[in-house]
Design an enzyme around this catalytic site. Structure first.
Site, short mmCIF file in Angstrom:
data_model
loop_
_atom_site.label_atom_id
_atom_site.label_comp_id
_atom_site.label_asym_id
_atom_site.label_seq_id
_atom_site.Cartn_x
_atom_site.Cartn_y
_atom_site.Cartn_z
NE ARG A 1 -10.94 -9.55 -2.52
CZ ARG A 1 -11.23 -8.63 -3.42
NH1 ARG A 1 -11.57 -8.98 -4.64
NH2 ARG A 1 -11.21 -7.35 -3.10
CE LYS B 1 -4.05 -1.73 2.51
NZ LYS B 1 -5.02 -1.52 1.43
N1 BES Z 1 -8.30 -3.65 4.13
C1 BES Z 1 -8.38 -3.20 2.78
C2 BES Z 1 -9.63 -2.39 2.50
C3 BES Z 1 -9.60 -0.97 2.97
C4 BES Z 1 -8.85 -0.03 2.31
C5 BES Z 1 -10.38 -0.58 4.01
C6 BES Z 1 -8.86 1.29 2.72
C7 BES Z 1 -10.41 0.73 4.41
C8 BES Z 1 -9.65 1.67 3.78
C9 BES Z 1 -8.38 -4.40 1.84
O1 BES Z 1 -7.65 -5.49 2.26
C10 BES Z 1 -7.81 -3.93 0.58
O2 BES Z 1 -6.66 -3.60 0.57
N2 BES Z 1 -8.60 -3.89 -0.47
C11 BES Z 1 -8.16 -3.41 -1.72
C12 BES Z 1 -8.71 -4.35 -2.75
C13 BES Z 1 -8.11 -4.17 -4.10
C14 BES Z 1 -6.65 -4.57 -4.08
C15 BES Z 1 -8.89 -5.01 -5.05
C16 BES Z 1 -8.71 -2.00 -1.90
O3 BES Z 1 -9.82 -1.72 -1.46
O4 BES Z 1 -7.97 -1.16 -2.42
MN MN Z 2 -5.64 -5.30 1.68
#
Ligand code: BES
Ligand code: MN
Ligand code: ZN
Length: 494
Positions: free
Chosen positions: A354, A280
């Protein structure tokens, strides 16, 4: 802060309290309790209304010291708009009233909620919401501050009712409000605890602590070896890059009849989500300690269910892992085999929620639950869709979805249903495995839910994406405890 709640049938005039709280409106006639206080004080309330001092916005208020004619040391008058409020308006009013009380900063409050009526809601519900609001407003997380700001040692809140007959309903509302309020506090504590402390093993310890001395709860923790033996390679792939071992925490509450099929709640417990190799960006990455808020809500709801001794069987599963990059972490392109036997192509290691949930869902179906609800801070995309006002709801059963929408409305944990159409699921096709863990680029919250749906076999199931509601940013940064209220409400209604 230690809080004590009580219910009492008696008049307000002789009530010895640091602060008596009454609700007034600008109608010709004041509501019953306010009218009696007005009379005893020689028109203190009507004077404030006539003089324009009280204001006419919902929640505007005046605090009087040493009011004449009543036993209370202070009188707080809160403006409550029209005679009948909507439920959201009441929740806002409760928040305002509690905030006024807390600025008064005294040790005891007495109030009469019977003066307010809320459309389609009874006094029990009002007391429950007010109690929850009080607990939520006095919540502090200062475990890691070396100097803690001073708080009053104990605060007492007494609900006054005109007739003895209402005391039972008020006491029930109070018990529910306390159960949900403290259940939310537990969820908030777990969410706020830093990720170097709150790791998967910490969550296991939390589960074991909850079962200590409790006959109705048994806890089993599956370590990496046990999960490997069950074939949970999807879940295990997420924790590969972390030095913290992944855990599957199973908490089995038996409050119902022996042979009764349980209900199930499943929580995403990523104790820190760095994204893994699909790292991230740096901004706000600290907030990914909140990626276990689904798990936190499971703990909170369980505590609340236990406090209310609900006569149901409930299986709670937490899929706990830390998502970190390392030489041994999963790579984009890896293919893993889930417990269900389905193979998954990991296109993005940041879509890890997931991956842990699919194995937890396969596992929990062994209990043949009547219903399954999973809770997860699953996608940033749900924030794009619904902002911070509602959680995303998905279900393979519209009747079940309606029940949860209603539970959300009653508890204030609002949810909004989104579709699980095949047309979206198509985005998850992989040329190399049975399914990919990434769709898109559009409808990210829906494709994530579609992925989970692939792992649910003929069971009544719902998924809540709480990424936009589980914590808030800014000055009051912190976990919210959502959706402990919704879950408790749903389980109470069974
Ligand atoms: N935990 C995150 C989702 C999230 C992101 C919650 C920002 C709250 C704030 C999840 O594991 C994630 O990283 N999801 C990605 C999915 C993508 C890679 C398809 C996302 O939402 O960017
Ligand atoms: Mn994630
Ligand atoms: Zn995540």
């Amino acid at each position: 802060m230690k809080l004590k709640f009580a219910a009492k049938a008696s008049d307000l005039i002789g009530e010895k309290t640091d602060c008596l709280v009454v609700f007034a409106n600008s109608n010709k006639r004041l509501p019953t309790a306010a009218a009696s206080v007005n009379k005893a004080t020689g028109g203190a309330i009507t004077d404030l209304i006539k003089g324009g001092d009280l204001g006419t916005e919902l929640g505007s208020h005046v605090l009087l010291h040493n009011p004449k004619g009543i036993a209370a040391k202070r009188l707080l008058i809160v403006f409550a708009d029209k005679p009948k409020l909507g439920d959201r308006a009441f929740m806002g009013l409760a928040k305002d009233a509690v905030a006024c009380c807390l600025t008064a900063g005294v040790n005891s409050y007495s109030l009469c909620l019977e003066d307010i009526s809320v459309e389609d809601r009874c006094i029990q519900w009002q007391v429950r919401i007010f109690t929850e609001t009080f607990i939520k407003a006095t919540y502090r997380f200062d475990t890691y501050k070396s100097k803690k700001p001073p708080v009053p040692p104990a605060v007492k809140l007494t609900y006054m009712v005109a007739h003895k007959a209402s005391v039972t309903a008020v006491k029930r509302g109070l018990a529910i409000g306390e159960a949900i309020g403290y259940g939310s506090s537990l969820a908030r504590d777990l969410g706020n605890t830093p990720p170097n402390i709150c790791n998967p093993s910490y969550l296991s310890k939390q589960a074991k602590a909850m079962a200590r001395g409790e006959q109705s709860l048994s806890v089993k923790v599956l370590g990496e070896k046990e999960m490997d033996a069950l074939g949970m390679h999807s879940l295990l792939s997420v924790g590969r890059g972390s030095v913290q071992p992944s855990q599957l925490i199973v908490m089995d509450y038996r409050g119902g009849k022996k042979g009764d099929a349980p209900h199930a709640i499943v929580g995403k417990g990523i104790t820190f989500d760095s994204g893994g190799i699909s790292l991230k960006p740096g901004a706000s990455m600290d907030e990914m300690k909140y990626d276990m808020c689904g798990a936190a809500a499971v703990f909170g709801a369980l505590q609340s269910v236990m406090a209310l001794n609900l006569p149901i069987n409930l299986v709670c599963v937490v899929a706990a892992a830390e998502n970190m990059p390392s030489a041994d972490a999963s790579r984009p392109g890896d293919i893993v085999t889930s417990m269900s036997g389905k193979t998954i192509e990991i296109l993005n290691t940041d879509a890890e929620g997931r991956l842990v949930l699919c194995d937890a869902l396969t596992y929990v179906q062994k209990f043949k639950p009547k219903t399954i609800i999973d809770l997860a801070t699953l996608t940033g995309a749900v924030i794009g869709a619904l902002g911070n006002e509602a959680s995303g709801l998905f279900s393979n059963d519209d009747g079940f979805a309606k029940t949860l929408i209603n539970a959300g409305q009653l508890s204030g944990d609002r949810v909004w249903q989104l579709p699980l159409w095949d047309d979206y699921a198509k985005q998850l096709k992989s040329p190399f495995a049975d399914i990919a863990n990434l769709g898109g680029p559009g409808a990210g919250t829906i494709t994530a839910a579609c992925f989970l749906a692939e792992f649910v076999k003929d069971q009544t199931w719902a998924h809540l994406d709480i990424a936009g509601t589980a914590w808030i940013k800014g000055a009051n940064k912190g976990a919210t405890g959502t959706p402990v209220g919704l879950l408790t409400e749903y389980l109470m209604g069974l």
